[in-house]
Write a protein that holds these residues in place. Structure first.
Motif, PDB file in Angstrom:
ATOM      1  N   PHE A  20     -20.396   7.209  15.791  1.00  9.30           N
ATOM      2  CA  PHE A  20     -20.995   6.615  16.975  1.00  9.30           C
ATOM      3  C   PHE A  20     -22.240   5.878  16.533  1.00  9.30           C
ATOM      4  N   PHE A  22     -24.201   3.711  18.079  1.00  9.60           N
ATOM      5  CA  PHE A  22     -25.258   3.181  18.932  1.00  9.60           C
ATOM      6  C   PHE A  22     -26.607   3.748  18.577  1.00  9.60           C
ATOM      7  N   LEU A 107     -17.829  10.360  23.703  1.00  9.43           N
ATOM      8  CA  LEU A 107     -18.451   9.401  24.609  1.00  9.43           C
ATOM      9  C   LEU A 107     -19.926   9.206  24.293  1.00  9.43           C
ATOM     10  N   GLY A 108     -20.504  10.131  23.604  1.00  7.03           N
ATOM     11  CA  GLY A 108     -21.926  10.066  23.304  1.00  7.03           C
ATOM     12  C   GLY A 108     -22.613  11.298  23.867  1.00  7.03           C
ATOM     13  N   ASP A 109     -23.686  11.639  23.211  1.00  4.85           N
ATOM     14  CA  ASP A 109     -24.497  12.757  23.690  1.00  4.85           C
ATOM     15  C   ASP A 109     -23.665  14.037  23.838  1.00  4.85           C
ATOM     16  N   ASN A 110     -22.834  14.284  22.850  1.00  7.80           N
ATOM     17  CA  ASN A 110     -22.029  15.508  22.809  1.00  7.80           C
ATOM     18  C   ASN A 110     -21.010  15.620  23.935  1.00  7.80           C
ATOM     19  N   TRP A 111     -20.618  14.522  24.501  1.00  2.00           N
ATOM     20  CA  TRP A 111     -19.563  14.530  25.507  1.00  2.00           C
ATOM     21  C   TRP A 111     -18.272  13.996  24.899  1.00  2.00           C
ATOM     22  N   PHE A 112     -17.184  14.696  25.192  1.00  2.00           N
ATOM     23  CA  PHE A 112     -15.887  14.253  24.700  1.00  2.00           C
ATOM     24  C   PHE A 112     -14.939  14.078  25.854  1.00  2.00           C
ATOM     25  N   ALA A 113     -13.955  13.272  25.648  1.00  2.00           N
ATOM     26  CA  ALA A 113     -12.936  13.095  26.681  1.00  2.00           C
ATOM     27  C   ALA A 113     -11.598  12.905  26.007  1.00  2.00           C
ATOM     28  N   LYS A 114     -10.627  13.558  26.541  1.00  2.00           N
ATOM     29  CA  LYS A 114      -9.279  13.395  26.010  1.00  2.00           C
ATOM     30  C   LYS A 114      -8.616  12.292  26.790  1.00  2.00           C
ATOM     31  N   CYS A 115      -8.149  11.307  26.074  1.00  2.00           N
ATOM     32  CA  CYS A 115      -7.466  10.233  26.776  1.00  2.00           C
ATOM     33  C   CYS A 115      -6.303   9.730  25.955  1.00  2.00           C
ATOM     34  N   MET A 122      -9.330   0.945  26.088  1.00  2.00           N
ATOM     35  CA  MET A 122     -10.270   0.425  27.090  1.00  2.00           C
ATOM     36  C   MET A 122     -11.706   0.776  26.718  1.00  2.00           C
ATOM     37  N   LEU A 123     -11.875   1.998  26.302  1.00  2.00           N
ATOM     38  CA  LEU A 123     -13.228   2.422  25.928  1.00  2.00           C
ATOM     39  C   LEU A 123     -13.752   1.604  24.752  1.00  2.00           C
ATOM     40  N   HIS A 126     -14.913  -1.655  25.928  1.00  2.00           N
ATOM     41  CA  HIS A 126     -16.199  -1.504  26.585  1.00  2.00           C
ATOM     42  C   HIS A 126     -17.334  -1.425  25.574  1.00  2.00           C
ATOM     43  N   ARG A 127     -17.085  -0.730  24.498  1.00  2.00           N
ATOM     44  CA  ARG A 127     -18.142  -0.612  23.491  1.00  2.00           C
ATOM     45  C   ARG A 127     -18.345  -1.912  22.747  1.00  2.00           C
TER      46      ARG A 127
END
Lengths: 521, 126
Positions: A20, A22, A107-115, A122-123, A126-127
């Protein structure tokens, strides 16, 4: 972005990580900021370099994301892939990549998402937008600072002596500014700095190359240093003025005598004159030197492309004859100080008015006062030399003239009126600028005198009443007046002497001249 | 006389340096916060792109803990607010510190002048 896939064989979760980035970007930008805060003025050079580094970094990130996007597109094509799974830093082992559509994204800041792969795509898109915006900002800042870097490069060129920059210098021979200098009304009045600034501007204009403008733009410190120098000089000159104050009348006499001696071309007097009566000298030396310019007799010296210690080729420049500045009175504003603005205006007007007569050469004739000019520059009509008309304004303004009446004593003033103004024509013609008004008026009883002296007057102009006649005189006067040479780069020797006459006669001197003419021949 | 001023000058200088350090510290803290703001903004946006079908995890230490999408969104929003508040606070701090350091700088410069004068006097005396 993490991609978790299950290896069937070993039941090991393998993570593919795209860092990541950013936070990296933010850290870098903050480092740039710290760089800025640590110094008052960030060097544009280092800013540009920093920008370039950042741009490179972001380009890499963008590339990574694009690769990732491609991978995401192809990954769900198969249910499972046979791969060589990395086993520690040194080993691989055969395995399978399963759950190819399940992507766990950071996703950032220790957040995850399963997709799914498509959502992951798409993500990524966006980045990529973010990355692109960061890149654009960096490009903008880079452009802004590149301009500054250009300036510094020019400065370097300047100092190296290459790049075609030439330094023009004029050496003064320690002649003290003579005569009364205009006293600024306030001790730290603007005119001084204005004059200095304008002189700076003039210098810039007059420099051969763009060096001058570059210098003006670049060297603020130089400007300040010059300001200080000039102030010191002005103080010195003021002291001298104080000394010479008492010698005003003497100065007047000298100037008048010098004017009477014009024909003899005694240039030795000029220094004497100037020491006493001169107006603001700095403006004389507008070309190169701001300080009081000594009148230079003789030819100009030009040494082309001397290499100076600072590495800049220099051209040594000297004036032949320094014009004495005359206090110029406008109708309303009687200016004590000969401001640069006026001078420029006058010069501009002179240029306009004297366009035709620019090519005049005096062939060695010396002009020390406007009288000379008037004498020398005559039109020849019908075989008779006809004096040129002055373009000066009406005489009535004379009275409202500058208050340095200390020079022009009351006696002179009256003399002016009564005697009429034999040198009036001279002085009228002296300043070609319409705005300049000399105290000279049309000669009355002086005509015979001037005619004998100049051959210019055929007696056509007789002014018995100063004011009314002066006006018609002015109106009749042909526009072409003797060229008042600009103080700018006057490289033509013959034209050099032209400079002297305009400023040479002070107010007082003109009237003295008138008086003398009355008395004299 | 000159020595006393010199000592004062030194003290002043040290104090000023300390203040500068504090200023730079708070400056860097503020920059960190700004980075976090940006990050959380991106997280928020990406969460908006997802739908409830996707499971959201939070990394707490070595553990990935499942979270509700809505819950995650709310948490992220709260964190954003908190960070913004912190930034404001640091801004105020920074302003005050800068003012103080300016004042101190002036004091220092006057002290310096005094010192130079004293030195000049000493030289003259000698």
């Amino acid at each position: 972005m993490f991609r978790k896939c299950q290896c069937q064989l070993l039941d090991v979760d393998i993570w593919n990580v795209v860092p990541f980035t950013f936070s990296c970007f933010l850290f870098n930008s903050s480092s740039m900021r710290t760089c800025q805060t640590s110094r008052k003025l960030p060097c544009s050079d280092c800013v540009v370099k920093g920008c370039e580094d950042q741009i490179q970094h972001w380009k890499n990130v963008k590339g990574d994301y694009e690769v990732l996007e491609d991978r995401l597109k192809t990954l769900p094509d198969k249910v499972s892939y046979d791969i060589m799974v990395p086993f520690g830093p040194l080993a691989f082992m055969p395995g399978k990549l399963v759950h190819t559509n399940e992507i766990t994204v950071l996703l950032g800041d220790n957040w995850f998402a399963k997709c799914s792969a498509k959502q992951a795509q798409m993500l990524v898109e966006h980045r990529k937008k973010h990355v692109q915006s960061a890149l654009d900002d960096l490009h903008k800042t880079k452009k802004n600072f590149e301009a500054r870097v250009g300036f510094t490069e020019d400065l370097e060129k300047l100092s190296d002596g290459k790049g075609g920059y030439v330094d023009i210098r004029e050496e003064l021979e320690g002649v003290v500014c003579k005569g009364k200098r205009r006293v600024s009304l306030k001790p730290h009045s603007k005119p001084k700095t204005e004059a200095i600034v304008k002189m700076e501007e003039e210098e810039e204009e007059e420099m051969l190359n763009a060096e001058g403008s570059k210098r003006g733009v670049l060297s603020e410190e130089e400007l300040w240093a010059r300001l200080d120098e000039l102030e010191a000089q002005e103080q010195q000159e003021e002291e001298l003025d104080r000394r010479f104050d008492s010698a005003d009348t003497n100065g007047n006499d000298d100037t008048t005598s010098s004017s009477s001696e014009e024909e003899k071309d005694e240039e030795g007097d000029r220094p004497a004159e100037r020491s006493k009566g001169g107006t603001t000298m700095p403006l004389n030396g507008s070309q190169v030197d701001r300080t009081a310019l000594p009148p230079r007799d003789g030819g100009k010296e030009e040494q082309e492309d001397d290499e100076e210690d600072d590495g800049l080729p220099t051209i040594h420049f000297s004036h032949t004859v320094e014009p004495k500045k005359v206090r110029i009175n406008t109708g309303k504003n009687t200016t004590l100080k000969f401001s640069e603005m006026k001078e420029q205006k006058q010069q501009a007007k002179r240029k306009k008015n004297n366009g035709t007569s620019n090519g005049h050469s005096h062939h060695g004739l010396h002009i020390t006062s406007p009288t000379d000019i008037y004498r020398l520059f005559v039109d020849v009509k019908n075989g008779e030399p006809v004096p040129r008309k002055s373009i000066l304004k009406s005489r009535s303004r004379e009275n409202s003239v500058c208050s340095d009446t200390s020079e022009s004593s009351a006696a002179d003033f009256e003399e002016r009126r009564t005697l009429g103004r034999s040198p009036s024509h001279d002085d009228n013609t002296y300043s070609d600028t319409g705005s300049a008004i000399t105290e000279e008026d049309a000669p009355t009883g002086e005509l015979p005198v001037p005619t004998s002296r100049f051959q210019a007057f055929s007696g056509t102009v007789v002014e018995k009443e100063p004011i009314p006649l002066s006006v018609p005189q002015l109106t009749i006067a042909p526009p072409a007046l003797p060229t008042i040479p600009e103080r700018k780069l006057e490289e033509v020797v013959p034209e050099a002497p032209q400079e002297a006459p305009q400023e040479a006669p002070k107010r007082v001197s003109k009237f003295k001249a008138a008086r003398l003419q009355h008395k004299g021949p | 006389m000159a020595e006393a001023i010199q000592k004062k000058l030194q003290l002043g200088l040290e104090k000023y340096q300390q203040m500068q350090k504090d200023v730079s510290k708070s400056m860097s803290a503020r920059q960190k916060l700004e980075a976090q703001v940006t990050e959380n903004n991106i997280v928020k946006e990406e969460l908006d792109l997802l739908d409830t079908q996707n499971t959201v995890y939070k990394l707490i230490g070595p553990v990935l803990v499942k979270q509700d999408l809505e819950e995650a969104k709310a948490t992220v929003a709260k964190r954003l607010e908190y960070i913004n508040g912190e930034i404001q606070r640091y801004e105020m701090l920074l302003k005050d510190m800068e003012k103080k350091s300016e004042q101190h700088r002036e004091v220092l410069s006057s002290l310096q002048q005094e010192y130079q004068r004293a030195q000049g006097r000493a030289v003259g005396k000698v």
